[in-house]
Design a protein around this motif. Structure first.
Motif, PDB file in Angstrom:
ATOM      1  N   ARG A 353       0.825  -1.203   0.000  1.00  0.00           N
ATOM      2  CA  ARG A 353       0.000   0.000   0.000  1.00  0.00           C
ATOM      3  C   ARG A 353       0.862   1.257   0.000  1.00  0.00           C
ATOM      4  NH1 ARG A 353      -3.520  -2.307   5.132  1.00  0.00           N
ATOM      5  NH2 ARG A 353      -4.722  -3.881   3.978  1.00  0.00           N
ATOM      6  N   PRO A 354       0.251   2.438  -0.158  1.00  0.00           N
ATOM      7  CA  PRO A 354       1.016   3.689  -0.041  1.00  0.00           C
ATOM      8  C   PRO A 354       1.671   3.878   1.318  1.00  0.00           C
ATOM      9  CG  PRO A 354      -1.104   4.081  -1.063  1.00  0.00           C
ATOM     10  CD  PRO A 354      -1.129   2.672  -0.594  1.00  0.00           C
ATOM     11  N   SER A 355       1.210   3.146   2.321  1.00  0.00           N
ATOM     12  CA  SER A 355       1.812   3.200   3.649  1.00  0.00           C
ATOM     13  C   SER A 355       3.056   2.323   3.747  1.00  0.00           C
ATOM     14  CB  SER A 355       0.794   2.734   4.688  1.00  0.00           C
ATOM     15  OG  SER A 355       0.382   1.400   4.401  1.00  0.00           O
ATOM     16  N   ASP A 356       3.399   1.609   2.672  1.00  0.00           N
ATOM     17  CA  ASP A 356       4.485   0.617   2.643  1.00  0.00           C
ATOM     18  C   ASP A 356       4.111  -0.658   3.391  1.00  0.00           C
ATOM     19  OD1 ASP A 356       5.966   2.470   1.231  1.00  0.00           O
ATOM     20  OD2 ASP A 356       7.107   3.154   2.955  1.00  0.00           O
ATOM     21  N   ASP A 357       2.847  -0.831   3.757  1.00  0.00           N
ATOM     22  CA  ASP A 357       2.360  -2.060   4.371  1.00  0.00           C
ATOM     23  C   ASP A 357       1.857  -3.000   3.286  1.00  0.00           C
ATOM     24  OD1 ASP A 357       2.806  -1.036   6.928  1.00  0.00           O
ATOM     25  OD2 ASP A 357       0.820  -0.118   7.003  1.00  0.00           O
ATOM     26  N   ALA A 358       2.031  -4.305   3.500  1.00  0.00           N
ATOM     27  CA  ALA A 358       1.566  -5.293   2.541  1.00  0.00           C
ATOM     28  C   ALA A 358       0.045  -5.248   2.416  1.00  0.00           C
ATOM     29  CB  ALA A 358       2.025  -6.686   2.955  1.00  0.00           C
ATOM     30  N   THR A 359      -0.455  -5.454   1.211  1.00  0.00           N
ATOM     31  CA  THR A 359      -1.890  -5.524   0.997  1.00  0.00           C
ATOM     32  C   THR A 359      -2.438  -6.843   1.540  1.00  0.00           C
ATOM     33  OG1 THR A 359      -1.466  -6.380  -1.232  1.00  0.00           O
ATOM     34  CG2 THR A 359      -1.925  -4.029  -1.031  1.00  0.00           C
ATOM     35  N   THR A 360      -3.700  -6.831   1.947  1.00  0.00           N
ATOM     36  CA  THR A 360      -4.388  -8.055   2.359  1.00  0.00           C
ATOM     37  C   THR A 360      -4.940  -8.775   1.141  1.00  0.00           C
ATOM     38  OG1 THR A 360      -4.980  -7.067   4.483  1.00  0.00           O
ATOM     39  CG2 THR A 360      -6.253  -8.993   3.782  1.00  0.00           C
ATOM     40  N   PHE A 361      -5.647  -8.034   0.284  1.00  0.00           N
ATOM     41  CA  PHE A 361      -6.086  -8.521  -1.018  1.00  0.00           C
ATOM     42  C   PHE A 361      -5.337  -7.712  -2.082  1.00  0.00           C
ATOM     43  CE2 PHE A 361      -9.834  -9.321   1.728  1.00  0.00           C
ATOM     44  CZ  PHE A 361      -9.892 -10.710   1.598  1.00  0.00           C
ATOM     45  N   PRO A 362      -4.859  -8.362  -3.155  1.00  0.00           N
ATOM     46  CA  PRO A 362      -3.896  -7.692  -4.045  1.00  0.00           C
ATOM     47  C   PRO A 362      -4.422  -6.501  -4.832  1.00  0.00           C
ATOM     48  CG  PRO A 362      -3.784 -10.078  -4.285  1.00  0.00           C
ATOM     49  CD  PRO A 362      -5.011  -9.777  -3.480  1.00  0.00           C
ATOM     50  N   TYR A 363      -5.726  -6.465  -5.108  1.00  0.00           N
ATOM     51  CA  TYR A 363      -6.234  -5.372  -5.922  1.00  0.00           C
ATOM     52  C   TYR A 363      -6.614  -4.203  -5.012  1.00  0.00           C
ATOM     53  CZ  TYR A 363      -6.411  -8.883  -9.607  1.00  0.00           C
ATOM     54  OH  TYR A 363      -6.074  -9.862 -10.522  1.00  0.00           O
ATOM     55  N   LEU A 364      -5.683  -3.273  -4.880  1.00  0.00           N
ATOM     56  CA  LEU A 364      -5.858  -2.089  -4.042  1.00  0.00           C
ATOM     57  C   LEU A 364      -6.650  -1.059  -4.848  1.00  0.00           C
ATOM     58  CD1 LEU A 364      -5.140  -0.478  -1.467  1.00  0.00           C
ATOM     59  CD2 LEU A 364      -2.989   0.146  -2.576  1.00  0.00           C
ATOM     60  N   ILE A 365      -7.886  -0.810  -4.462  1.00  0.00           N
ATOM     61  CA  ILE A 365      -8.794  -0.010  -5.272  1.00  0.00           C
ATOM     62  C   ILE A 365      -8.352   1.453  -5.407  1.00  0.00           C
ATOM     63  CG2 ILE A 365     -11.173   0.787  -5.549  1.00  0.00           C
ATOM     64  CD1 ILE A 365     -10.565  -2.223  -6.174  1.00  0.00           C
ATOM     65  N   PRO A 366      -7.937   2.144  -4.334  1.00  0.00           N
ATOM     66  CA  PRO A 366      -7.503   3.537  -4.531  1.00  0.00           C
ATOM     67  C   PRO A 366      -6.339   3.659  -5.505  1.00  0.00           C
ATOM     68  CG  PRO A 366      -7.866   3.090  -2.203  1.00  0.00           C
ATOM     69  CD  PRO A 366      -7.947   1.774  -2.898  1.00  0.00           C
ATOM     70  N   ALA A 367      -5.378   2.728  -5.458  1.00  0.00           N
ATOM     71  CA  ALA A 367      -4.244   2.780  -6.373  1.00  0.00           C
ATOM     72  C   ALA A 367      -4.690   2.527  -7.806  1.00  0.00           C
ATOM     73  CB  ALA A 367      -3.180   1.774  -5.951  1.00  0.00           C
ATOM     74  N   ASN A 368      -5.610   1.584  -8.005  1.00  0.00           N
ATOM     75  CA  ASN A 368      -6.135   1.332  -9.343  1.00  0.00           C
ATOM     76  C   ASN A 368      -6.901   2.537  -9.865  1.00  0.00           C
ATOM     77  OD1 ASN A 368      -6.065  -1.677 -10.626  1.00  0.00           O
ATOM     78  ND2 ASN A 368      -5.819  -1.780  -8.400  1.00  0.00           N
ATOM     79  N   ALA A 369      -7.692   3.165  -9.003  1.00  0.00           N
ATOM     80  CA  ALA A 369      -8.433   4.360  -9.413  1.00  0.00           C
ATOM     81  C   ALA A 369      -7.480   5.485  -9.807  1.00  0.00           C
ATOM     82  CB  ALA A 369      -9.354   4.808  -8.282  1.00  0.00           C
ATOM     83  N   HIS A 370      -6.436   5.668  -9.006  1.00  0.00           N
ATOM     84  CA  HIS A 370      -5.429   6.686  -9.291  1.00  0.00           C
ATOM     85  C   HIS A 370      -4.767   6.423 -10.640  1.00  0.00           C
ATOM     86  CE1 HIS A 370      -1.634   8.965  -7.686  1.00  0.00           C
ATOM     87  NE2 HIS A 370      -2.320   9.692  -8.552  1.00  0.00           N
ATOM     88  N   LEU A 371      -4.358   5.176 -10.866  1.00  0.00           N
ATOM     89  CA  LEU A 371      -3.689   4.826 -12.121  1.00  0.00           C
ATOM     90  C   LEU A 371      -4.622   5.022 -13.305  1.00  0.00           C
ATOM     91  CD1 LEU A 371      -1.175   3.637 -13.505  1.00  0.00           C
ATOM     92  CD2 LEU A 371      -2.187   1.370 -13.177  1.00  0.00           C
ATOM     93  N   SER A 372      -5.871   4.590 -13.160  1.00  0.00           N
ATOM     94  CA  SER A 372      -6.830   4.733 -14.257  1.00  0.00           C
ATOM     95  C   SER A 372      -6.987   6.190 -14.666  1.00  0.00           C
ATOM     96  CB  SER A 372      -8.182   4.155 -13.831  1.00  0.00           C
ATOM     97  OG  SER A 372      -9.177   4.444 -14.782  1.00  0.00           O
ATOM     98  N   ALA A 373      -7.176   7.073 -13.684  1.00  0.00           N
ATOM     99  CA  ALA A 373      -7.373   8.492 -13.983  1.00  0.00           C
ATOM    100  C   ALA A 373      -6.152   9.091 -14.663  1.00  0.00           C
ATOM    101  CB  ALA A 373      -7.696   9.246 -12.705  1.00  0.00           C
TER     102      ALA A 373
END
Length: 575
Positions: A353-373
């Motif tokens: 995640r942006p916090s440098d913590d490992a994700t629990t489920f791999p598809y991190l929605i805020p990061a995907n939304a950011h990338l899409s935009a």
């Protein structure tokens, strides 16, 4: 003569008529008075009781101007002689706001925090090159995400200051150098060309030497290789925002290395769209080699880092894996370094995640939304550029086509798979999913976050889906929302229970439409600054603000300046 006979009938008739006339007149007079009184009674009392028209209420006295509370936030900007970089445009802006703002605590905070990146974190720059190396604050490394957020607040002033404009472009070009070498890494050390250009007799720093990572990096260049999808999104954002603010398309599209870096990033995106077992099967067929502990950096040729020769880009054929010996589960990945198991669905995996913590489920929605935009914005910038650089028009058109396709694919996948039903708040966005049906409902303070989606350009702040999600985030239903005697806001696993991040309060201010909410958050930050020596920090305890982390955190300081600019546009009377 005969006496007058008063009893005669000839005399009685006139007297009777006279008497009747007088009485009649009196009666008529009384009747007229009664009629007038009745008319007055009907008009003045009876009729108003049957009419719907009400008398106008008395005018309220004019509201009093807002007088902000004053706490006496200490002035902490370092002396001019100690500043790493100076910009006349920024100093002129601070001077102007100091005269026009009425909230003197916010004036002090603005002067302390807004120039903090320029004052303290610019470790090396070459404006002719141009390239820039800046650190996060108390960590001597340059994060892709942090460096973008640290430098973005200065973009509105870039066309007023050529040196500042070159410095910002230098950050983007240095990021391109880093990501071309290792697009999976999130944080880097001083670049090889910078080391060669300064008189640095100290032993060179090295990054994490015990992490087992594929692709295996050289610790002379990489501080840490935690693959975070938002790093790639932030790289695109800096380029997009730079073009929008300056109009300088050639500074971005005319850079051949930038084009090569984007191609490698697209390779990473396509690889990370694969499902976990799809990746595992493919790597077994390629004779996957288990990551091994890298050699100690002192055993390698340390003089190589002092040459201007760029290191060869790391191979990407085997995808990404990461393991670390640690007692914190958020610092490593399961499944032999692959992380959480996922199914292909159009989204892009993020190991951390942006916090440098490992994700629990791999598809991190805020990061995907950011990338899409940002991918869609990049495509639009390329397509609307009237004069593309002559050397590689075909490559840029190909990038525009691919960026639009990926941006649309990710956007559609979010609305198909990431909207879930909450029993209280209805349809909201999940924080993470795996496309097998698993999802995580929460939000983290670090951006990109669900709270920050309108600021990322993914969704409007008045969208019903966002508003429902926002209400969930700012409630006890979000496990990382804390409410205490001092403050209320979002934290995250990185700093743990009861720790609120000023970044989350600043994002809350920028996405708020209620004036009272903005006022309350500003007041909390002002009181916090009284115990943090006039700075924004990483996090603080909800009940005890004197318990805080990272007193030198440049990203949060810069974000305060951008937030006050946002408040100035929407609620200027609060400043």
């Amino acid at each position: 003569m005969p006496l007058l006979n008063t009893n005669s009938s000839s005399y009685r008739v006139p007297i009777l008529l006279t008497s009747l006339t007088t009485r009649t007149l009196c009666l008529l007079g009384l009747l007229s008075i009664l009629i007038c009184l009745n008319i007055y009674f009907v008009c003045a009392i009876v009729l108003p009781s049957f009419t719907s028209t009400q008398p106008s209420p008395p005018l309220e006295p004019p509201s009093q101007p807002y007088i902000p509370p004053y706490y006496g936030v200490p002035s902490q900007r370092i002396p001019l002689s100690q500043r790493k970089f100076t910009s006349q445009a920024i100093d002129d802006y601070l001077h102007h706001k100091s005269k026009t703002m009425t909230d003197k605590d916010l004036v002090t905070l603005l002067n302390n925090c807004f120039p903090n990146t320029l004052d303290t974190t610019i470790e090396w720059y070459d404006l002719d090159f141009p390239h820039t190396f800046l650190i996060t604050g108390d960590i001597p490394a340059m994060w892709i995400r942090d460096s973008t957020n640290q430098i973005l607040p200065y973009l509105p002033f870039a066309n007023q200051d050529d040196r500042l404009k070159a410095l910002i472009l230098g950050v983007l070009k240095t990021q391109a150098e880093y990501l071309y070498y290792d697009p999976y890494a999130n944080a880097f050390l001083r670049p090889w060309y910078a080391t060669a250009m300064v008189q640095d007799k100290a032993a060179p720093l090295h990054g994490r030497i015990r992490d087992r990572v594929i692709p295996q990096y050289d610790s002379q260049y990489v501080w840490e290789s935690k693959y975070e999808l938002d790093s790639l999104a932030h790289f695109f954002q800096l380029g997009n925002d730079y073009i929008k603010a300056t109009g300088d398309t050639s500074g971005v599209f005319g850079n051949i290395l930038w084009i090569k870096t984007v191609r490698r990033i697209f390779q990473v995106i396509h690889d990370q769209q694969k499902g976990t077992w799809e990746t595992e099967q493919q790597q077994q067929q390629q004779k996957y080699v288990r990551p091994t502990k890298p050699p100690h950096p002192l055993a390698s040729n340390v003089t190589h880092a002092r040459r201007r020769d760029a290191p060869l880009p790391l191979p990407l054929a085997q995808g990404y894996r990461f393991t670390r010996m640690t007692d914190r589960p958020t610092e490593t990945l399961g499944a032999n370094g692959l992380g959480g198991v996922s199914k292909r669905c159009g989204l892009v995996k993020s190991a951390f995640r942006p916090s440098d913590d490992a994700t629990t489920f791999p598809y991190l929605i805020p990061a995907n939304a950011h990338l899409s935009a940002q991918l869609k914005k990049l495509s639009q910038h390329i397509r609307t550029t009237t004069t593309l650089v002559a050397h590689d028009n075909t490559a840029l058109h190909d990038i525009a086509t691919e960026a639009q396709f990926l941006g649309d694919t990710i956007h559609q996948a979010i609305y198909t798979h990431a909207i879930v039903h909450h029993p209280t708040y209805g349809e909201i966005l999940a924080y993470e999913i795996d496309c097998y049906g698993g999802y995580l409902l929460m939000d983290d303070a670090n951006t990109p976050s669900l709270l920050s989606l309108p600021l990322l350009g993914f969704i409007n702040d008045d969208d019903a889906l966002y508003q429902r999600t926002r209400r969930f985030i700012l409630s006890p239903a979000n496990p990382w929302y804390f409410s205490g005697t001092f403050g209320h806001g979002v934290g995250g696993p990185h700093t743990g229970y009861a720790m609120i991040w000023p970044i989350s309060l600043l994002v809350q201010i920028q996405t708020a439409t209620d004036e009272d909410e903005v006022r309350q958050c500003l007041d909390t930050l002002k009181q916090l600054a009284m115990v943090t020596n006039g700075w924004m920090v990483e996090s603080f305890h909800k009940d005890h603000p004197d318990a805080f982390t990272r007193p030198w955190f440049s990203w949060a300081n810069g974000l305060l300046g951008a937030t006050l600019a946002s408040v100035d546009l929407r609620f200027p009377h609060l400043l």
